[in-house]
Design an enzyme around this catalytic site. Structure first.
Site, short mmCIF file in Angstrom:
data_model
loop_
_atom_site.label_atom_id
_atom_site.label_comp_id
_atom_site.label_asym_id
_atom_site.label_seq_id
_atom_site.Cartn_x
_atom_site.Cartn_y
_atom_site.Cartn_z
N THR B 15 93.78 22.28 7.80
CA THR B 15 92.84 22.53 8.88
C THR B 15 93.34 22.02 10.24
O THR B 15 92.77 22.36 11.27
CB THR B 15 91.47 21.88 8.58
N GLY B 16 94.39 21.19 10.22
CA GLY B 16 94.93 20.64 11.46
C GLY B 16 95.80 21.64 12.20
O GLY B 16 95.98 22.77 11.75
N SER B 43 86.39 18.28 4.28
CA SER B 43 86.51 19.74 4.28
C SER B 43 86.48 20.32 2.88
O SER B 43 86.20 21.51 2.70
CB SER B 43 87.83 20.15 4.95
N ASP B 88 98.68 14.14 8.54
CA ASP B 88 98.84 13.04 9.48
C ASP B 88 99.58 11.90 8.79
O ASP B 88 99.41 11.64 7.60
CB ASP B 88 97.45 12.57 9.93
N CYS B 154 109.75 16.83 16.51
CA CYS B 154 109.90 18.08 17.26
C CYS B 154 110.95 18.00 18.36
O CYS B 154 111.71 18.94 18.59
CB CYS B 154 108.56 18.52 17.83
N HIS B 251 109.10 22.28 24.22
CA HIS B 251 109.64 21.03 24.76
C HIS B 251 110.91 21.34 25.55
O HIS B 251 111.82 21.99 25.05
CB HIS B 251 110.01 20.06 23.63
N ASN B 338 108.22 23.57 19.96
CA ASN B 338 107.96 22.35 19.22
C ASN B 338 107.15 22.54 17.95
O ASN B 338 107.23 21.74 17.03
CB ASN B 338 107.27 21.34 20.12
#
Lengths: 361, 361, 361, 361
Positions: B15-16, B43, B88, B154, B251, B338
């Site tokens: 979901t991120g 979730s 995360d 990244c 980037h 990125n």
């Protein structure tokens, strides 16, 4: 006495963005009065308010609204003790020469005469002693009371403040790599197209990198004993990369420095050098001199253009993120207000210095 | 044969923002099918369309709207040949370990295992040969078919593409100074507050500089002959300064490079090295491999994030402004997408490589 | 005499963005002194400089750096003549009630009591006469010297200035359609995520439209003869559409107005009404009252947030583009500084009015 | 048969931003081939890649790089079945007339002939039946096979899609108040200066409001039975306010509508009308017709330009926030991609329609 004297000043290129900044800063000046405004033939004869597309956040000062704009001919600036030039480089060369030849001192933001051997290139909080060449310049140009003092490119100005503090108070500098993130106001109006900079950066600014790389050496250099020539700082190499970013005002510069010493100076010594840095303009009591030349930001994420550009009314430099560099000795990030210390503010402080140092007589 | 095999894949952290990018890229993949989606307990049990605040410019693919999101427990991912992790860092360590221990290969965008001695840190267009350590990792972890391959930070990803081309095709690299201008999407959602970045830049990204400085050495290093350890590239020093700028994706990195040679390589040799650079993923016919790894931009003001980030569908790096550096040997500016080559796209290409190299069996 | 009195003031919610704006405005106030600062339990006990992530362009005033932040309990604010509240609505209800019950006047920016029948909802340049209900409120609440005066929602404030001028000086208003383009600072910090607003607008602000539609009627309404109730302006219908745009400060509002007259008023009459509009705060000599309440911009492309938000130090409204509306009678565009006249500045001017009108005794 | 025919097309104004968008869209068209490119005398004779400052996010298609740009004289476009015009209004009048007189059909994005009584002003998903006037136009102009079909102003295009759905499927419309938030790409390149739009909005776009107010009536009107004249929609009044906002692509429009009915239609009826809206271009199988003309967004904060502009490859309109209007009957917010459905995409779909309807022979 100098301090009590009111200076009548003119502004050349008065309708442009640098000119507008000059007018905002001069409108509240303690001893300078805006006497005459010069612009292109197209604007000449119109009231300033009518000739100008005003783009400053401050309202147009009432005192200039009705001044009739003149063409940039010295004969129209008879009553001026000096003029500030915000002229475009395409016309600044001839016009500024005409003024100084006519005996009118010129404090210029244009690039044309910056590298001329007899012209002081002065960041007022860094190398005001370079004005000692004014007498020599007058002799060379046969310009009587007239002379020209230029200020530096906007991105150069912030860099040399930091380097001067380090070079004079910590150790001689050998190599510098600097990457800038420059505000759009540096390009004037209309300047940068919005399609080029919204959700974007432009990794190139024409002519900017060579200017930075060359101007540093002249500014950090010395005047010879007879005050007839500048001796650039030898053996200091600067590599500059200049980017345009979507910021209105305030140039950010990421700097890595290598000193000419075996062991690197401590971070404490460097921070102290920044904090304790003072300049002649402060000692002479110039009203536009910042109270503090360099502010050291302690928060991890500062300086930031929007929050720090107005430090010292735009005449201070803010430095943060002082830390060791894995490749050189130290790295840090600095912020300078590109249209104040980097442009109009520098010219005005240069004029204050010239007055205090008795070059305006 | 591998090429005809359909891979069932799971996405952890679906979901991120990284998870959403995985889903967009996978929705049109020739041989990967989204089988399961994992997210937090909050979730779990909801349909994906209901659990997710979709922030991609592409519409949410119909195929995932009704998939019931599960918690990130390997037992819910039985039918998956592998999982991609957009988790995360605060939770990625434990969850990814559980998956690999359960025998499920993990291709991770999280930083947790990047520097672990037995984990390949792979930028797929740079060092795919590092996957040869997978067997060793399986033995160390006792994870059966399970293993973890991470992709890099990244901003590291773009840099190592350029450095690998130079290091292998021009001359050994000794020192690198890099300043980045990084897009806000790198910080996830909600990520950077708008008050911090509108008319502003933030000259600091927590943890980013040490990551870049460390990851380069591992990625450019080698695998020992017994395929049981990485030997980092010795004697290469990197100094990174990382800034956040108001750009959505892409980037920009300003790079100065010093080679370990007496005489600097010619700019032509450098440009040729970039243009002719090829990678194993191209030779193996991986569908996500870019046609051209490095595009060299010839215009003075390129690369620009908005115009160049989608080169090679985000899997190519664009390099411009190749020129001599007054301090080091050469400087240039590069651009990397990125969230594609710098994140989800790299993980997907790593999985394609693992399939082609027979690690998914 | 009131004019010579120094007021000791507290700020509730002092570490938030509205609180920070209060502190900037109060730091140079001629007769208010910051005595106490209140925030959440998390900040209580810390020095203000330590507790606060300062986000103002102005430097943090030295006078507050070392003040110990307290929890928002009236007992900690004994020495205060009044408090300003920049509290979040989630806690403002209980805390503000505790203060007024404790006899401490509260000037609040929170929405909680705006529509309460005994609470004046005062835009200081519009309806300061509504403060005549303070005595009634004190009786109802049994709060002794304590009372609460709220200011309006930020977008309401600009609108009612224009409508009041028209309604009282031109003709009664019947219908209003307004579309706003609101600055991100209105959402506080961290507030709007940068990914939501860069290269984007958000066409929705939760709760904003009903607030605007309701508050206008109360503010433009009257106090009954016994000063015990407000009588909303009847028969005025407002339709509001609120958008968030990538602007730091300054709400722009596009307004179409229909009057309750057969023939539409002339554009000249409307412009005159704006230009000549004056308010009680000016007549009473309140230091925060703007010199000019409404500036009329004559340029075709003004007002603009970046150029006009600081008019009257943020306490003036700028109106431009006055023209006939093909559907209603007249349309125009106005600009209000959302955190000054739209928030903290309004509360401070309300307090000045309360002092001048002898409610602070 | 029409479907198998390959059309050779020219692009006038090919180096400008609209021209570049034409080229991107045409480069992958199933049956149109770019045959000739026209631009100003300054560009004529150069290869397209050399003559053009390319500003699209997509790479310049290889097929056009080496095409020699010609001046916009019909004699250079002999091999073209039709031309698309992205010319600036200052030159479009004469050039387009020359082409149609020379017998070459022109599909124009310029405003010059939009309101001409014999020229169809066609938003292809709204009023393709207006092309029935082409025969009459040919007679009036004596232009043989030549004719001109214009598409509307970019902001008009989104509005009429919504209004057409309501007017034909819900109830006759009486009054409309619309406020736009328009993207910078609508102004071309260099177009809007970044200093005018960074941390700012510009509440004025020259000529835009009258265009919107006039074009709606023509587009929603009918063709008379003899196909010799347009009868504008009577009694519909539109009031438009147009703002420029810092968004790259995608115009947002906040719309309030009053119907000519006593009782307002239900919100369900309105939503259904949007969702079920279909157009002739879909039924004829035009390849550029969107699958869904109108998407209804259910999230409270949509449509948003960055997230929704690419819906239907830029040929769909997204409508959200459908709700009752306290002043009129209903209000909603719509989003249209200003350079696709609002410009080049509309012209191309108009040409597809002309082919299907046998006007290209």
């Amino acid at each position: 006495m100098a301090n009590d004297r009111i200076l009548q000043v003119g502004v050349l290129g008065a309708t442009g963005t640098v000119g507008q900044r000059f007018i905002v800063l001069l409108s509240e000046h303690p001893f300078m009065r805006i006497h005459s405004l010069g612009a292109s033939e197209r604007s000449a004869g119109k009231a300033y308010a009518e000739a100008t597309r005003w783009k400053m956040q401050e309202r147009m000062p009432d005192q200039v609204r009705d001044i009739l704009v003149k063409s940039c001919d010295p004969m129209h600036f008879d009553g001026c003790d000096l003029v500030f030039s915000g002229l475009d480089a395409s016309v600044a060369g001839d016009i500024e020469k005409a003024f100084l030849t006519a005996g009118i001192p010129v404090f210029s933001n244009a690039k044309n005469y910056r590298m001329a051997p007899e012209v002081p290139l002065v960041v007022p909080v860094v190398n005001s002693e370079h004005m000692s060449l004014i007498d020599h310049q007058r002799r060379v140009y046969g310009s009587g009371k007239g002379f020209v003092v230029t200020n530096s490119n906007c991105s150069t100005s912030g860099l040399v403040v930091a380097l001067k503090a380090l070079h004079t108070k910590v150790a001689p500098i050998r190599r510098v790599v600097v990457t800038t993130l420059q505000a759009i106001s540096g390009a004037g109006y209309p300047g940068v197209a919005s399609l080029d900079i919204l959700d974007n950066i432009v990794p190139y600014i024409g002519g900017e990198e060579p200017k930075m790389e060359a101007e540093v050496n002249k500014i950090l250099g010395n005047v010879n004993p007879s005050a007839t020539a500048f001796t650039p700082l030898p053996d200091v190499k600067v590599s500059a990369t200049c980017n345009r970013v979507p910021v209105v005002d305030g140039h950010t510069e990421c700097v890595s420095v290598e000193f000419a010493t075996e062991t690197p100076p401590s971070l404490e010594a460097i921070e102290d050098a920044f904090k304790s840095y003072r300049c002649e303009a402060q000692d002479l009591g110039c009203p536009s001199a910042p109270e503090q030349v360099i502010y050291v930001a302690k928060e991890a994420d500062r300086p930031q253009p929007r929050l720090d550009r107005d430090a010292g009314k735009g005449m201070s430099v803010t430095i943060g993120r002082i830390r060791e560099c894995p490749v050189f000795h130290v790295k840090f990030t600095l912020l300078v207000h590109n249209t104040v210390l980097g442009a109009a503010g520098a010219s005005i402080l240069n004029a204050e210095l010239a007055l205090k140092k008795n070059y305006l007589s």
